[in-house]
Write a protein that holds these residues in place. Structure first.
Motif, PDB file in Angstrom:
ATOM      1  N   LEU A   1     -22.046   8.945  13.952  1.00 43.44           N
ATOM      2  CA  LEU A   1     -22.692   9.350  12.701  1.00 43.44           C
ATOM      3  C   LEU A   1     -23.245   8.138  11.955  1.00 43.44           C
ATOM      4  O   LEU A   1     -24.336   8.192  11.376  1.00 43.44           O
ATOM      5  CB  LEU A   1     -21.697  10.106  11.828  1.00 43.44           C
ATOM      6  CG  LEU A   1     -21.294  11.504  12.309  1.00 43.44           C
ATOM      7  CD1 LEU A   1     -20.110  12.026  11.513  1.00 43.44           C
ATOM      8  CD2 LEU A   1     -22.477  12.477  12.197  1.00 43.44           C
ATOM      9  N   THR A   2     -22.517   7.032  11.987  1.00 46.32           N
ATOM     10  CA  THR A   2     -22.984   5.810  11.329  1.00 46.32           C
ATOM     11  C   THR A   2     -24.214   5.248  12.020  1.00 46.32           C
ATOM     12  O   THR A   2     -25.164   4.799  11.367  1.00 46.32           O
ATOM     13  CB  THR A   2     -21.863   4.758  11.308  1.00 46.32           C
ATOM     14  OG1 THR A   2     -20.687   5.314  10.692  1.00 46.32           O
ATOM     15  CG2 THR A   2     -22.284   3.528  10.527  1.00 46.32           C
TER      16      THR A   2
ATOM     17  N   PRO B   1     -17.305   3.755   7.009  1.00 47.07           N
ATOM     18  CA  PRO B   1     -18.757   3.791   6.804  1.00 47.07           C
ATOM     19  C   PRO B   1     -19.193   3.675   5.345  1.00 47.07           C
ATOM     20  O   PRO B   1     -20.304   3.200   5.068  1.00 47.07           O
ATOM     21  CB  PRO B   1     -19.164   5.148   7.393  1.00 47.07           C
ATOM     22  CG  PRO B   1     -18.126   5.431   8.432  1.00 47.07           C
ATOM     23  CD  PRO B   1     -16.860   4.912   7.828  1.00 47.07           C
ATOM     24  N   VAL B   2     -18.352   4.077   4.399  1.00 42.75           N
ATOM     25  CA  VAL B   2     -18.747   3.992   2.994  1.00 42.75           C
ATOM     26  C   VAL B   2     -18.974   2.542   2.582  1.00 42.75           C
ATOM     27  O   VAL B   2     -19.711   2.260   1.619  1.00 42.75           O
ATOM     28  CB  VAL B   2     -17.672   4.644   2.088  1.00 42.75           C
ATOM     29  CG1 VAL B   2     -16.422   3.780   1.988  1.00 42.75           C
ATOM     30  CG2 VAL B   2     -18.235   4.933   0.695  1.00 42.75           C
ATOM     31  N   LEU B   3     -18.393   1.598   3.314  1.00 36.09           N
ATOM     32  CA  LEU B   3     -18.575   0.192   2.991  1.00 36.09           C
ATOM     33  C   LEU B   3     -20.029  -0.236   3.087  1.00 36.09           C
ATOM     34  O   LEU B   3     -20.442  -1.193   2.435  1.00 36.09           O
ATOM     35  CB  LEU B   3     -17.719  -0.673   3.925  1.00 36.09           C
ATOM     36  CG  LEU B   3     -16.201  -0.497   3.842  1.00 36.09           C
ATOM     37  CD1 LEU B   3     -15.518  -1.290   4.939  1.00 36.09           C
ATOM     38  CD2 LEU B   3     -15.682  -0.914   2.472  1.00 36.09           C
ATOM     39  N   LEU B   4     -20.835   0.459   3.883  1.00 33.53           N
ATOM     40  CA  LEU B   4     -22.235   0.072   4.058  1.00 33.53           C
ATOM     41  C   LEU B   4     -23.049   0.249   2.783  1.00 33.53           C
ATOM     42  O   LEU B   4     -24.109  -0.385   2.625  1.00 33.53           O
ATOM     43  CB  LEU B   4     -22.874   0.876   5.190  1.00 33.53           C
ATOM     44  CG  LEU B   4     -22.757   0.291   6.604  1.00 33.53           C
ATOM     45  CD1 LEU B   4     -21.310   0.152   7.033  1.00 33.53           C
ATOM     46  CD2 LEU B   4     -23.517   1.127   7.607  1.00 33.53           C
ATOM     47  N   LEU B   5     -22.568   1.075   1.876  1.00 30.47           N
ATOM     48  CA  LEU B   5     -23.293   1.252   0.612  1.00 30.47           C
ATOM     49  C   LEU B   5     -23.236  -0.011  -0.243  1.00 30.47           C
ATOM     50  O   LEU B   5     -24.134  -0.250  -1.055  1.00 30.47           O
ATOM     51  CB  LEU B   5     -22.720   2.431  -0.173  1.00 30.47           C
ATOM     52  CG  LEU B   5     -23.029   3.822   0.383  1.00 30.47           C
ATOM     53  CD1 LEU B   5     -22.314   4.888  -0.441  1.00 30.47           C
ATOM     54  CD2 LEU B   5     -24.530   4.084   0.399  1.00 30.47           C
ATOM     55  N   GLY B   6     -22.190  -0.835  -0.056  1.00 28.62           N
ATOM     56  CA  GLY B   6     -22.068  -2.076  -0.828  1.00 28.62           C
ATOM     57  C   GLY B   6     -23.200  -3.052  -0.551  1.00 28.62           C
ATOM     58  O   GLY B   6     -23.951  -3.428  -1.474  1.00 28.62           O
TER      59      GLY B   6
ATOM     60  N   ALA C   1     -20.163  10.567   8.013  1.00 27.17           N
ATOM     61  CA  ALA C   1     -19.381   9.553   8.726  1.00 27.17           C
ATOM     62  C   ALA C   1     -18.144   9.163   7.925  1.00 27.17           C
ATOM     63  O   ALA C   1     -17.053   8.983   8.483  1.00 27.17           O
ATOM     64  CB  ALA C   1     -20.247   8.326   9.012  1.00 27.17           C
ATOM     65  N   THR C   2     -18.302   9.055   6.604  1.00 24.38           N
ATOM     66  CA  THR C   2     -17.163   8.716   5.750  1.00 24.38           C
ATOM     67  C   THR C   2     -16.153   9.855   5.706  1.00 24.38           C
ATOM     68  O   THR C   2     -14.952   9.622   5.516  1.00 24.38           O
ATOM     69  CB  THR C   2     -17.661   8.389   4.329  1.00 24.38           C
ATOM     70  OG1 THR C   2     -18.640   7.349   4.412  1.00 24.38           O
ATOM     71  CG2 THR C   2     -16.519   7.933   3.435  1.00 24.38           C
TER      72      THR C   2
END
Length: 503
Positions: free
Chosen positions: A206-207, A236-241, A229-230
């Motif tokens: 998904l990521t 995967p939520v870390l990619l929003l940073g 994905a989260t």
């Protein structure tokens, strides 16, 4: 390089020439000798039904099948007879053990029905629980429990194989000019060895699909896939940073807002029904992660094993969170002060790697989180294989250590000191790849992607965009080695030349 908004979509415009790794990577060129040597300049690329994505997907399926073969000693009995044999054969998997251990064999509904074993509810995020439940529906309830667990693993392996193919295709298509970089993913030995240990490949697929959507400028679709994905795995939520900081530097707030909105909407769509109807079961993943003590693979374990008393879990949680926040601040500072805006894949790798390095546990399959990001961030075979060698060493080391601790007085396997050595090797290998990526960010001329004249081909709306906010060195006049003139201020950036132009 033109921005995403001004790039022509004329169907008559020729596709950019593909980068051939065997002509720019010495390790790839040596490896190509086994299949006839590097491709020639007169080769007809893209005229066959065997496109790079299809070839890479086929290679991925072959490597995945080899990984399944590696698990056959356990499939034939080591999962069921003798605690240490599944470790001495390095073929352990959570999947067959949790079929009965988490109530799937008894028809219990995840998150709603309480378990009677050591875990009162399923300790996985909701979408992974759905994946596990679907596999249980496809597993016949007849025959011995051993047979059911074997079939359950095989069903999950089939579903995870589809995820592996999706990952290969998405990575191959994320960077149009460099599809063959996805061979790094398909041929990664740690990928094949860890693919069926757990269900992480679902979140990784998904990521990877989300990254593909972002590279094509489809920001809301990116957010939706990242939210899903989260809902399958937290990382995967870390990619929003890093995406937030990149959009800050480029002034792309609307695009970031659409991505964040898509992520929130899709995550809530999956989690909210379970959160409302089975709150205690839904929260188990989060409480278990918080209450879990120092465990395998982390530097915290090395510290704990060399102390007279174990580390307090609350203290480790606080320290690990602090270290992760400091690492994120460092990545943000790097993003805003780098001479050129970093590529999205580079920062995504650094942030996920920081989470892995500071976390209190590192399961062998966590390497799957990084492999697709590494192929996009640093598509250099030498560095990739150095890192993979460290990860394979850790993969073997943890099972030999568990064999040692479960073999009683025989002590067959790797003792504690040896295990600490392979943990350190894993940490150093990941730090090494982080270091060369940071060097590429600080010295863009060393970046093998930008060396061909591109900016951020996986950056979507960020590709070729001008800066509107920078700090430190990025605010001073500078002369890029490939630029025709010095650039001044945040709005003028020395982008690479258009693909195909000589440097």
């Amino acid at each position: 390089m033109p921005s995403a908004e001004t790039t022509s979509t004329n169907p008559q415009q020729p596709e950019p020439e593909q980068v051939r790794p065997t002509r720019e990577d010495e390790v790839a060129a040596v490896g190509a000798e086994f299949i006839g040597g590097p491709i020639g300049r007169r080769a007809l690329l893209g005229v066959s039904k065997w496109s790079p994505a299809r070839v890479i997907a086929l290679v991925m399926l072959g490597m995945f099948a080899l990984g399944m073969v590696q698990k056959f000693p356990c499939y034939d009995g080591a999962w069921f007879y003798g605690a240490s044999s599944q470790y001495t054969h390095a073929c352990y998997s959570d999947i067959p053990h949790l079929y009965q251990g988490r109530g799937f064999a008894d028809g219990l509904v995840p998150y709603f029905d309480k378990l009677s074993g050591d875990m009162d509810y399923l300790e996985y995020p909701v979408l992974t629980g759905v994946f596990m439940e679907v596999a249980a529906w496809l597993t016949p309830g007849s025959g011995s429990i051993q047979h059911q667990e074997q079939v359950y693993w095989m069903v999950n392996a089939g579903m995870l194989m589809i995820c592996a193919a999706v990952i290969a295709v998405c990575v191959a298509r994320t960077h149009r000019r460099r599809p063959w970089d996805a061979l790094l993913v398909a041929l990664a030995p740690a990928f094949a060895l860890t693919a069926t240990i757990n269900w992480d490949l679902f979140a990784v697929a998904l990521t990877a699909a989300a990254m593909l959507m972002w590279s094509r400028g489809r920001t809301f679709a990116f957010g939706v896939l990242l939210g899903l994905a989260t809902a399958a795995k937290l990382y995967p939520v870390l990619l929003l940073g890093p995406l937030f900081v990149l959009c800050w530097r480029a002034g792309r707030w609307r695009e970031f807002g659409r991505a964040a909105l898509g992520a929130v909407v899709s995550w809530l769509a999956v989690n909210l029904p379970v959160m409302i109807l089975a709150r205690e079961g839904w929260s188990k993943f989060y409480t278990f992660s918080q209450e879990r003590g120092v465990d395998f693979g982390s530097f915290w374990l090395i510290i704990s094993q060399n102390r007279d008393t174990p580390l307090d879990t609350d203290v480790v949680n606080t320290l690990a969170t602090t270290l992760m926040l400091l690492a994120c601040l460092g990545v943000a500072a790097l993003t805003l002060t780098a001479p050129r805006r970093p590529r999205f894949a580079q920062l995504a790798f650094l942030v996920v790697a920081a989470f892995i390095l500071t976390n209190k546990v590192y399961s062998p399959q966590y390497v799957l989180w990084l492999i697709p990001l590494a192929a996009l961030a640093r598509p250099k075979w030498r560095d990739f294989l150095i890192w993979q060698a460290c990860e394979v060493a850790y993969f073997l080391g943890i099972w030999l250590y568990l064999a040692y601790t479960t073999s009683g007085d025989k002590h067959q396997g790797l003792p504690e000191d040896g295990y600490q050595l392979v943990v350190a090797l894993h940490l150093l290998g990941t730090l090494y790849l982080c270091a060369v990526i940071v060097r590429d960010i600080w010295m863009p001329e060393r970046d093998v992607v930008r060396r061909s004249g591109e900016d951020d081909p996986t950056g979507g709306v960020l590709d070729g965009a001008k800066d509107v906010f920078v700090l430190g060195q990025a605010t001073r006049p500078r002369r890029h080695r490939h630029a025709a003139h010095a650039t001044e201020g945040p709005a003028e950036v020395a982008w690479g030349r258009a693909p195909g132009n000589p440097l």
